[in-house]
Design a protein around this motif. Sequence first.
Motif, PDB file in Angstrom:
ATOM      1  N   SER A 261       5.297  31.541 -29.846  1.00  0.00           N
ATOM      2  CA  SER A 261       4.015  31.944 -30.629  1.00  0.00           C
ATOM      3  C   SER A 261       3.494  33.131 -30.889  1.00  0.00           C
ATOM      4  O   SER A 261       5.039  33.467 -32.044  1.00  0.00           O
ATOM      5  N   ILE A 262       2.036  32.496 -31.732  1.00  0.00           N
ATOM      6  CA  ILE A 262       1.728  33.713 -32.702  1.00  0.00           C
ATOM      7  C   ILE A 262       0.287  34.548 -32.019  1.00  0.00           C
ATOM      8  O   ILE A 262      -0.057  34.080 -30.962  1.00  0.00           O
ATOM      9  N   ILE A 263       1.029  36.221 -32.006  1.00  0.00           N
ATOM     10  CA  ILE A 263      -0.077  37.003 -31.223  1.00  0.00           C
ATOM     11  C   ILE A 263      -0.238  37.514 -32.471  1.00  0.00           C
ATOM     12  O   ILE A 263       0.301  38.040 -33.490  1.00  0.00           O
ATOM     13  N   THR A 264      -2.356  37.825 -32.500  1.00  0.00           N
ATOM     14  CA  THR A 264      -2.421  38.105 -33.840  1.00  0.00           C
ATOM     15  C   THR A 264      -3.526  38.791 -33.564  1.00  0.00           C
ATOM     16  O   THR A 264      -4.675  39.226 -32.297  1.00  0.00           O
ATOM     17  N   PHE A 265      -4.078  40.043 -33.902  1.00  0.00           N
ATOM     18  CA  PHE A 265      -5.126  40.950 -33.695  1.00  0.00           C
ATOM     19  C   PHE A 265      -6.161  40.727 -35.146  1.00  0.00           C
ATOM     20  O   PHE A 265      -7.067  42.129 -34.509  1.00  0.00           O
ATOM     21  N   ASN A 266      -5.904  40.047 -35.210  1.00  0.00           N
ATOM     22  CA  ASN A 266      -7.283  39.456 -36.475  1.00  0.00           C
ATOM     23  C   ASN A 266      -7.855  38.870 -36.597  1.00  0.00           C
ATOM     24  O   ASN A 266      -7.424  38.526 -35.528  1.00  0.00           O
ATOM     25  N   PHE A 267      -9.335  38.616 -36.097  1.00  0.00           N
ATOM     26  CA  PHE A 267     -10.375  38.291 -36.221  1.00  0.00           C
ATOM     27  C   PHE A 267     -10.567  36.257 -36.973  1.00  0.00           C
ATOM     28  O   PHE A 267     -10.807  35.816 -36.261  1.00  0.00           O
TER      29      PHE A 267
ATOM     30  N   ILE B 195      -1.695  29.919 -30.949  1.00  0.00           N
ATOM     31  CA  ILE B 195      -2.374  31.877 -31.650  1.00  0.00           C
ATOM     32  C   ILE B 195      -2.570  32.554 -31.098  1.00  0.00           C
ATOM     33  O   ILE B 195      -3.976  31.464 -30.920  1.00  0.00           O
ATOM     34  N   PHE B 196      -2.672  33.537 -30.660  1.00  0.00           N
ATOM     35  CA  PHE B 196      -3.569  34.244 -30.033  1.00  0.00           C
ATOM     36  C   PHE B 196      -3.974  34.663 -30.776  1.00  0.00           C
ATOM     37  O   PHE B 196      -3.212  36.380 -30.719  1.00  0.00           O
ATOM     38  N   HIS B 197      -5.624  34.906 -30.041  1.00  0.00           N
ATOM     39  CA  HIS B 197      -6.527  35.648 -31.193  1.00  0.00           C
ATOM     40  C   HIS B 197      -6.373  36.872 -30.089  1.00  0.00           C
ATOM     41  O   HIS B 197      -7.557  37.107 -29.031  1.00  0.00           O
ATOM     42  N   VAL B 198      -6.175  38.378 -29.699  1.00  0.00           N
ATOM     43  CA  VAL B 198      -6.384  38.875 -28.476  1.00  0.00           C
ATOM     44  C   VAL B 198      -7.559  39.691 -28.725  1.00  0.00           C
ATOM     45  O   VAL B 198      -7.778  40.866 -27.924  1.00  0.00           O
ATOM     46  N   HIS B 199      -7.535  40.166 -29.825  1.00  0.00           N
ATOM     47  CA  HIS B 199      -9.051  41.152 -30.635  1.00  0.00           C
ATOM     48  C   HIS B 199      -9.966  40.047 -30.617  1.00  0.00           C
ATOM     49  O   HIS B 199     -10.640  40.493 -31.012  1.00  0.00           O
ATOM     50  N   GLY B 200     -10.012  38.437 -30.400  1.00  0.00           N
ATOM     51  CA  GLY B 200     -11.392  38.257 -30.724  1.00  0.00           C
ATOM     52  C   GLY B 200     -10.958  36.843 -31.805  1.00  0.00           C
ATOM     53  O   GLY B 200      -9.806  37.335 -32.833  1.00  0.00           O
TER      54      GLY B 200
END
Length: 456
Positions: A291-297, A329-334
């Motif tokens: 998986s990918i976790i990203t804090f980017n919009f 791809i989890f966008h955890v900050h939106g």
Amino acid sequence: MKIFISHSSRDRDMCIKLCDILMEKGHIVFDASVNNFDVGKNIFEVIKTELSDADVFIAIITENFVNSSWAQAELSSVMFSTDSIHILPVVVGDVFVPDFLRGITFIKVNDPEEVTEAVLKGISQLSVDKESSTLLQKRDAVPSRKNDLEEKIGLLKEALIDNQLTLVCGAGISRDSSIPDWNELLVNILNEAFFKENLNIPQSKVLAEDLISLMPQSNLILGKYLRLVLKDDFEKVVQKHLYSYYNQDRDFESSMMVQGQEIINYALETNMMKAIVELARPKRRGKCLESIITFNFDDLIECELSKNNIEYCPIWKEGQIYGMDALPIFHVHGFLPNQREIDSPNLVFSEEAYHSQFIDPYSWSNLIQLNTFSANICLFVGLSLSDPNLRRLLDISWRRNQRCKHYIIMRKAPQKNRTNEIATMLFEQDANSLGLNVIWCSDFSEIPIVLSSITT
């Protein structure tokens, strides 16, 4: 000699034998877990005094030592000290040794039973002259930084093949992709907010820059103001300024291609993005990223995966599902994709949104991160570890198994001086306390090379 022994309390039994034998040899030994403290004495002051009086500092570096904040504090005191003291690190087993200690020769043993003999040999090589602070002769040294990096890359390769590797991305991965950094994005949006409020401010962009420089720790407060001013247009304005430079570069590339000119567009296809694509590409010998976790919009990763026909699924809110063959791809900050609108971007842009995520232990983004940190091997890229919520989740995960199993790629300060050495040591100790091993690079351009080496 006066000898100070530093170790984790979990290794106490191993060190009691060492203390006894050293005292039999006539040495004066201090070990905080063995020595009895007088009632009413300040333990920290006693340790400080013993450290300043010691001729030799012995650090028994085990996995427990790396995970012990107390042992790390003792080691820091010695590294910060200006006093002349011999430092004798003994590495027990397969332990990733902090990079800041690599200027000092180590003694390496594979079995705890070998520690006492190794220490006696090490002490016999020490000069009585306190001007020297290292071993006089290199003996059984631990692997070099190059070999240490190769070992870390090898473990990341295994995790990738086993489909247990998660890439955790921060703003740093977009550094060369024509995406503005956080401060620049705020300046541009704030400037537009001034215009919308009909504030006739000369040089409003300069004012926006000054506000952000005066309030470096209050960007989330400015985000709250922007939401109030821009109201329903907030997401559209953020999207506009998030991709403004990127779209200009893309339009320029298109115009050049129409004219038949061959160009290389570094903004749209960077080495960083190429390396991420290769990590996401399914392999014959095994699977790809779990998986990918990203804090980017932004959707830069999604765009590059689409170009390479790699199946993926962006997740940015609770209740979304993805197919077994799709890379989540989890966008955890939106999530705010380019040139299209989505339902509920859920941007963590303001103080209110950040606090909501922080205090809700059952929010989907917190659960995704916590479960991933606990189950997978994670490689952090483009992050500084300054986000309080991320630190909290990493700390919770580390407390469950207390193993440094994750990795973070960081750029080391180019100048070699005492201040940078201390900063490097403090960062590495902090990362270790959160369960992360540090992979140091001398320049940002090396980071894609490290990523690419995992797939080759």
